[in-house]
Design a protein around this motif. Structure first.
Motif, mmCIF file in Angstrom:
data_model
loop_
_atom_site.group_PDB
_atom_site.id
_atom_site.type_symbol
_atom_site.label_atom_id
_atom_site.label_comp_id
_atom_site.label_asym_id
_atom_site.label_seq_id
_atom_site.Cartn_x
_atom_site.Cartn_y
_atom_site.Cartn_z
ATOM 1 N N GLN A 272 0.906 -1.194 0.048
ATOM 2 C CA GLN A 272 -0.010 -0.021 -0.096
ATOM 3 C C GLN A 272 0.947 1.086 0.030
ATOM 4 O O GLN A 272 0.381 2.207 -0.705
ATOM 5 C CB GLN A 272 -1.084 -0.188 1.296
ATOM 6 C CG GLN A 272 -1.900 1.299 1.104
ATOM 7 C CD GLN A 272 -2.868 1.314 0.112
ATOM 8 O OE1 GLN A 272 -3.359 0.070 -0.582
ATOM 9 N NE2 GLN A 272 -3.301 2.485 -0.446
ATOM 10 N N LYS A 273 1.974 1.257 0.785
ATOM 11 C CA LYS A 273 2.769 2.235 0.961
ATOM 12 C C LYS A 273 3.351 2.824 -0.372
ATOM 13 O O LYS A 273 3.596 3.738 -0.950
ATOM 14 C CB LYS A 273 3.831 2.145 2.012
ATOM 15 C CG LYS A 273 3.334 2.370 3.234
ATOM 16 C CD LYS A 273 4.400 2.204 4.283
ATOM 17 C CE LYS A 273 3.588 2.484 5.745
ATOM 18 N NZ LYS A 273 4.848 2.211 6.972
ATOM 19 N N ALA A 274 4.017 1.317 -1.009
ATOM 20 C CA ALA A 274 4.564 1.553 -2.516
ATOM 21 C C ALA A 274 3.789 2.216 -3.374
ATOM 22 O O ALA A 274 4.172 3.101 -4.224
ATOM 23 C CB ALA A 274 5.100 0.058 -2.780
ATOM 24 N N LEU A 275 2.319 1.701 -3.493
ATOM 25 C CA LEU A 275 1.313 2.030 -4.268
ATOM 26 C C LEU A 275 1.114 3.810 -4.275
ATOM 27 O O LEU A 275 0.962 4.190 -5.165
ATOM 28 C CB LEU A 275 0.030 1.476 -4.148
ATOM 29 C CG LEU A 275 -1.157 1.773 -4.963
ATOM 30 C CD1 LEU A 275 -0.899 1.694 -6.509
ATOM 31 C CD2 LEU A 275 -2.481 0.884 -4.552
ATOM 32 N N GLU A 276 1.057 4.193 -3.032
ATOM 33 C CA GLU A 276 1.008 5.603 -2.516
ATOM 34 C C GLU A 276 2.056 6.385 -3.247
ATOM 35 O O GLU A 276 1.718 7.374 -3.938
ATOM 36 C CB GLU A 276 0.847 6.149 -1.211
ATOM 37 C CG GLU A 276 -0.521 5.504 -0.479
ATOM 38 C CD GLU A 276 -0.467 5.334 1.139
ATOM 39 O OE1 GLU A 276 0.371 6.074 1.688
ATOM 40 O OE2 GLU A 276 -1.592 4.891 1.628
ATOM 41 N N LEU A 277 3.377 5.871 -3.042
ATOM 42 C CA LEU A 277 4.265 6.556 -3.684
ATOM 43 C C LEU A 277 4.307 6.617 -5.183
ATOM 44 O O LEU A 277 4.633 7.834 -5.740
ATOM 45 C CB LEU A 277 5.767 5.896 -3.301
ATOM 46 C CG LEU A 277 6.351 5.984 -1.840
ATOM 47 C CD1 LEU A 277 7.312 5.290 -1.606
ATOM 48 C CD2 LEU A 277 6.480 7.610 -1.449
ATOM 49 N N LEU A 278 3.995 5.471 -5.879
ATOM 50 C CA LEU A 278 3.838 5.567 -7.211
ATOM 51 C C LEU A 278 2.642 6.370 -7.730
ATOM 52 O O LEU A 278 2.771 6.998 -8.885
ATOM 53 C CB LEU A 278 3.494 4.007 -7.873
ATOM 54 C CG LEU A 278 4.908 3.243 -7.708
ATOM 55 C CD1 LEU A 278 4.393 1.845 -7.995
ATOM 56 C CD2 LEU A 278 5.874 3.633 -8.581
ATOM 57 N N SER A 279 1.564 6.510 -6.975
ATOM 58 C CA SER A 279 0.409 7.452 -7.304
ATOM 59 C C SER A 279 0.928 8.756 -7.294
ATOM 60 O O SER A 279 0.576 9.738 -8.263
ATOM 61 C CB SER A 279 -0.767 7.163 -6.435
ATOM 62 O OG SER A 279 -1.335 5.730 -6.454
ATOM 63 N N LYS A 280 1.712 9.225 -6.252
ATOM 64 C CA LYS A 280 2.156 10.456 -6.289
ATOM 65 C C LYS A 280 3.241 10.887 -7.323
ATOM 66 O O LYS A 280 2.926 11.880 -8.092
ATOM 67 C CB LYS A 280 3.060 10.725 -5.028
ATOM 68 C CG LYS A 280 2.155 10.797 -3.802
ATOM 69 C CD LYS A 280 3.015 11.080 -2.646
ATOM 70 C CE LYS A 280 2.204 10.984 -1.226
ATOM 71 N NZ LYS A 280 2.970 11.222 0.309
ATOM 72 N N LYS A 281 3.965 9.909 -7.767
ATOM 73 C CA LYS A 281 4.860 10.005 -9.062
ATOM 74 C C LYS A 281 4.038 10.106 -10.297
ATOM 75 O O LYS A 281 4.310 11.129 -11.076
ATOM 76 C CB LYS A 281 5.719 8.923 -9.147
ATOM 77 C CG LYS A 281 6.819 9.002 -10.515
ATOM 78 C CD LYS A 281 7.516 7.776 -10.562
ATOM 79 C CE LYS A 281 8.381 8.135 -11.705
ATOM 80 N NZ LYS A 281 9.508 7.283 -11.796
ATOM 81 N N ARG A 282 2.877 9.279 -10.344
ATOM 82 C CA ARG A 282 1.980 9.677 -11.612
ATOM 83 C C ARG A 282 1.225 10.751 -11.780
ATOM 84 O O ARG A 282 1.391 11.472 -12.575
ATOM 85 C CB ARG A 282 0.895 8.404 -11.547
ATOM 86 C CG ARG A 282 0.319 8.321 -12.758
ATOM 87 C CD ARG A 282 -0.648 7.287 -12.911
ATOM 88 N NE ARG A 282 -2.031 7.790 -12.769
ATOM 89 C CZ ARG A 282 -3.201 7.355 -12.200
ATOM 90 N NH1 ARG A 282 -2.950 6.342 -11.320
ATOM 91 N NH2 ARG A 282 -4.149 8.189 -11.898
ATOM 92 N N GLU A 283 0.720 11.252 -10.493
ATOM 93 C CA GLU A 283 0.088 12.688 -10.416
ATOM 94 C C GLU A 283 0.953 13.736 -10.820
ATOM 95 O O GLU A 283 0.892 14.829 -11.704
ATOM 96 C CB GLU A 283 -0.482 12.933 -9.167
ATOM 97 C CG GLU A 283 -1.475 12.340 -8.687
ATOM 98 C CD GLU A 283 -2.044 12.529 -7.253
ATOM 99 O OE1 GLU A 283 -1.738 13.611 -6.664
ATOM 100 O OE2 GLU A 283 -2.825 11.567 -6.721
ATOM 101 N N LEU A 284 2.525 13.680 -10.282
ATOM 102 C CA LEU A 284 3.550 14.528 -10.612
ATOM 103 C C LEU A 284 3.764 14.730 -12.148
ATOM 104 O O LEU A 284 3.955 15.620 -12.668
ATOM 105 C CB LEU A 284 4.676 14.378 -9.884
ATOM 106 C CG LEU A 284 5.937 15.154 -10.093
ATOM 107 C CD1 LEU A 284 5.410 16.734 -9.830
ATOM 108 C CD2 LEU A 284 7.234 14.853 -9.233
ATOM 109 N N SER A 285 3.975 13.348 -12.841
ATOM 110 C CA SER A 285 4.356 13.249 -14.193
ATOM 111 C C SER A 285 3.083 13.718 -14.795
ATOM 112 O O SER A 285 3.333 14.769 -16.077
ATOM 113 C CB SER A 285 4.351 11.789 -14.424
ATOM 114 O OG SER A 285 4.719 11.547 -15.687
ATOM 115 N N ASN A 286 1.840 13.460 -14.704
ATOM 116 C CA ASN A 286 0.804 14.237 -15.359
ATOM 117 C C ASN A 286 0.646 15.698 -15.266
ATOM 118 O O ASN A 286 0.502 16.508 -16.337
ATOM 119 C CB ASN A 286 -0.700 13.662 -14.658
ATOM 120 C CG ASN A 286 -0.971 12.128 -15.247
ATOM 121 O OD1 ASN A 286 -0.282 11.539 -16.168
ATOM 122 N ND2 ASN A 286 -1.772 11.535 -14.433
#
Length: 126
Positions: free
Chosen positions: A39-53
């Motif tokens: 879950q923590k890894a998924l949250e970090l990846l979600s933040k990265k995706r938002e930043l990338s978008n």
């Protein structure tokens, strides 16, 4: 590449792709519970995706603005060229020469030597 029992490896791999702070990344690596860790890894990846978008959106807007500015400049230059060809507009040099020649016409008695120098200088401008 990964086996079904390698959730830790998958989580570590996903975490390595994230751009979290060193503390956040370390927190994921130190978490023992696989579900919480994932879950923590998924949250970090979600933040990265938002930043990338967000970065992509900003880049797209900047590119649109630049393209629009370049297009306007090109059209303005084309319009100037067309007006000049039609005799509707003169460029800055021609207008300046015409202004000086009109002022010189007001002086009836300009010595020939002076007039030659003035004409020579005006030719340099054109």
């Amino acid at each position: 590449m990964f086996t079904l029992g390698s959730h830790d490896l998958q989580t570590d791999f996903a975490t390595s792709l994230a751009n979290g702070s060193p503390e956040d990344l370390q927190d994921v690596l130190e978490t023992k519970d696989p579900e919480v860790r994932l879950q923590k890894a998924l949250e970090l990846l979600s933040k990265k995706r938002e930043l990338s978008n967000l970065q992509q959106e900003i880049s797209r807007k900047v590119e649109e603005k630049m393209s629009e500015t370049q297009r306007k400049h090109m059209l303005t230059e084309q319009l100037k060229s067309i007006k000049k060809e039609l005799g509707m507009e003169k460029d800055d040099k021609e207008a300046l020469l015409e202004k000086y020649r009109k002022k010189m016409a007001n002086f009836s008695e300009i010595p020939d030597e002076v007039n030659e120098v003035i004409e020579s200088e005006l030719e340099k401008l054109s």
